[in-house]
Design a protein around this motif. Structure first.
Motif, PDB file in Angstrom:
ATOM      1  N   LEU A  84      28.483  63.917  35.420  1.00  0.00           N
ATOM      2  CA  LEU A  84      26.815  63.318  35.423  1.00  0.00           C
ATOM      3  C   LEU A  84      26.276  63.699  36.425  1.00  0.00           C
ATOM      4  CD1 LEU A  84      27.686  60.203  33.322  1.00  0.00           C
ATOM      5  CD2 LEU A  84      26.643  62.242  32.597  1.00  0.00           C
ATOM      6  N   LYS A  85      26.623  63.476  37.691  1.00  0.00           N
ATOM      7  CA  LYS A  85      25.957  63.740  39.038  1.00  0.00           C
ATOM      8  C   LYS A  85      25.780  65.327  39.046  1.00  0.00           C
ATOM      9  CE  LYS A  85      27.906  59.954  41.688  1.00  0.00           C
ATOM     10  NZ  LYS A  85      28.768  59.443  42.728  1.00  0.00           N
ATOM     11  N   ALA A  86      27.023  66.101  38.913  1.00  0.00           N
ATOM     12  CA  ALA A  86      26.780  67.624  38.721  1.00  0.00           C
ATOM     13  C   ALA A  86      25.395  68.113  37.870  1.00  0.00           C
ATOM     14  CB  ALA A  86      28.137  68.409  38.559  1.00  0.00           C
ATOM     15  N   ASP A  97      21.274  76.333  35.872  1.00  0.00           N
ATOM     16  CA  ASP A  97      21.942  76.378  34.485  1.00  0.00           C
ATOM     17  C   ASP A  97      23.315  75.420  34.661  1.00  0.00           C
ATOM     18  OD1 ASP A  97      20.255  78.073  33.114  1.00  0.00           O
ATOM     19  OD2 ASP A  97      21.541  79.691  34.007  1.00  0.00           O
ATOM     20  N   PHE A  98      23.523  74.589  33.662  1.00  0.00           N
ATOM     21  CA  PHE A  98      24.572  73.657  33.486  1.00  0.00           C
ATOM     22  C   PHE A  98      25.262  73.746  32.113  1.00  0.00           C
ATOM     23  CE2 PHE A  98      26.918  69.790  32.851  1.00  0.00           C
ATOM     24  CZ  PHE A  98      27.559  69.671  34.133  1.00  0.00           C
ATOM     25  N   HIS A 120      28.482  73.204  40.681  1.00  0.00           N
ATOM     26  CA  HIS A 120      27.547  72.324  41.089  1.00  0.00           C
ATOM     27  C   HIS A 120      28.299  70.962  41.456  1.00  0.00           C
ATOM     28  CE1 HIS A 120      24.781  75.082  39.564  1.00  0.00           C
ATOM     29  NE2 HIS A 120      25.022  74.707  38.338  1.00  0.00           N
ATOM     30  N   PHE A 121      29.748  70.930  41.127  1.00  0.00           N
ATOM     31  CA  PHE A 121      30.410  69.707  41.512  1.00  0.00           C
ATOM     32  C   PHE A 121      30.544  69.537  42.931  1.00  0.00           C
ATOM     33  CE2 PHE A 121      32.909  67.297  38.366  1.00  0.00           C
ATOM     34  CZ  PHE A 121      32.324  67.954  37.342  1.00  0.00           C
ATOM     35  N   HIS A 122      30.693  70.602  43.779  1.00  0.00           N
ATOM     36  CA  HIS A 122      30.888  70.838  45.097  1.00  0.00           C
ATOM     37  C   HIS A 122      29.467  70.513  45.840  1.00  0.00           C
ATOM     38  CE1 HIS A 122      35.058  71.247  45.252  1.00  0.00           C
ATOM     39  NE2 HIS A 122      35.200  72.321  44.413  1.00  0.00           N
ATOM     40  N   ARG A 123      28.373  71.091  45.080  1.00  0.00           N
ATOM     41  CA  ARG A 123      27.110  71.104  45.778  1.00  0.00           C
ATOM     42  C   ARG A 123      26.319  69.790  45.492  1.00  0.00           C
ATOM     43  NH1 ARG A 123      25.073  76.861  43.701  1.00  0.00           N
ATOM     44  NH2 ARG A 123      26.669  78.146  44.875  1.00  0.00           N
ATOM     45  N   SER A 124      26.658  69.040  44.578  1.00  0.00           N
ATOM     46  CA  SER A 124      26.209  67.552  44.421  1.00  0.00           C
ATOM     47  C   SER A 124      26.641  66.661  45.305  1.00  0.00           C
ATOM     48  CB  SER A 124      26.401  67.364  42.962  1.00  0.00           C
ATOM     49  OG  SER A 124      27.574  67.180  42.644  1.00  0.00           O
ATOM     50  N   TYR A 180      22.241  66.882  39.432  1.00  0.00           N
ATOM     51  CA  TYR A 180      22.121  67.836  40.561  1.00  0.00           C
ATOM     52  C   TYR A 180      21.439  69.408  40.182  1.00  0.00           C
ATOM     53  CZ  TYR A 180      22.901  71.104  44.246  1.00  0.00           C
ATOM     54  OH  TYR A 180      22.751  72.252  45.356  1.00  0.00           O
ATOM     55  N   ALA A 181      22.039  69.966  39.028  1.00  0.00           N
ATOM     56  CA  ALA A 181      21.628  70.962  38.261  1.00  0.00           C
ATOM     57  C   ALA A 181      20.342  70.939  37.787  1.00  0.00           C
ATOM     58  CB  ALA A 181      22.822  71.703  37.008  1.00  0.00           C
ATOM     59  N   ASP A 182      19.761  70.102  37.158  1.00  0.00           N
ATOM     60  CA  ASP A 182      18.623  69.489  36.773  1.00  0.00           C
ATOM     61  C   ASP A 182      17.701  69.501  37.814  1.00  0.00           C
ATOM     62  OD1 ASP A 182      19.748  69.745  34.129  1.00  0.00           O
ATOM     63  OD2 ASP A 182      19.702  67.421  33.792  1.00  0.00           O
TER      64      ASP A 182
END
Length: 141
Positions: A105-107, A117-118, A4-8, A110-112
């Motif tokens: 926190l940004k990731a 799932d995070f 999710h780091f790369h997607r956010s 984004y997941a939320d």
């Protein structure tokens, strides 16, 4: 959760670069932050002088790692260290921590937002554990 780091959105480039280098080289974050362009010899081997063991570890630059190095290199910043701030200053792991927490926190957000799932993780320990688990042979039973 790390994916999710790369997607956010709007992630600091040095955060992604540091995580990618640590993951793909299987090195501790502190060792990645010390790595210099001069550590790359003949465009094929990166030498990491490890803080903990004081050993120099060679890592073949190929595949995904080669793509990451190519992504970092042409950024137009002159710096001794591979991971650096926008103005070319070396960035220490301690200095990086606050940015990493913000990125995490940004990731999570984004997941939320995308109902994904995070799991919370630490760059220092959990990333190295993931490297080890991903490199272990999987049981196909």
């Amino acid at each position: 959760s790390m994916k999710h780091f790369h997607r956010s959105n709007n992630l600091p480039r040095n955060t992604c670069n540091a995580m990618d280098l640590a993951f793909l080289t299987e090195q501790r974050p502190a060792d990645v932050f010390k790595a210099q362009w001069s550590d790359i010899k003949d465009g094929a081997l990166a030498s990491f002088a490890q803080n903990k063991t004081h050993q120099v570890v060679g890592v073949l630059i190929s595949g995904k790692l080669e793509k990451i190095v190519r992504r970092i290199k042409p950024r137009g910043i002159i710096s001794k260290t591979i991971i650096c701030e926008e103005r070319g200053q070396a960035i220490t792991y301690d200095k990086f921590k606050a940015g990493f927490r913000n990125t995490r926190l940004k990731a999570k957000a984004y997941a939320d937002e995308n109902r994904l799932d995070f799991e919370w993780f630490q760059f220092k320990n959990d990333l190295r554990a993931k490297v080890v688990s991903d490199s272990e042979p999987q049981d196909n039973a």
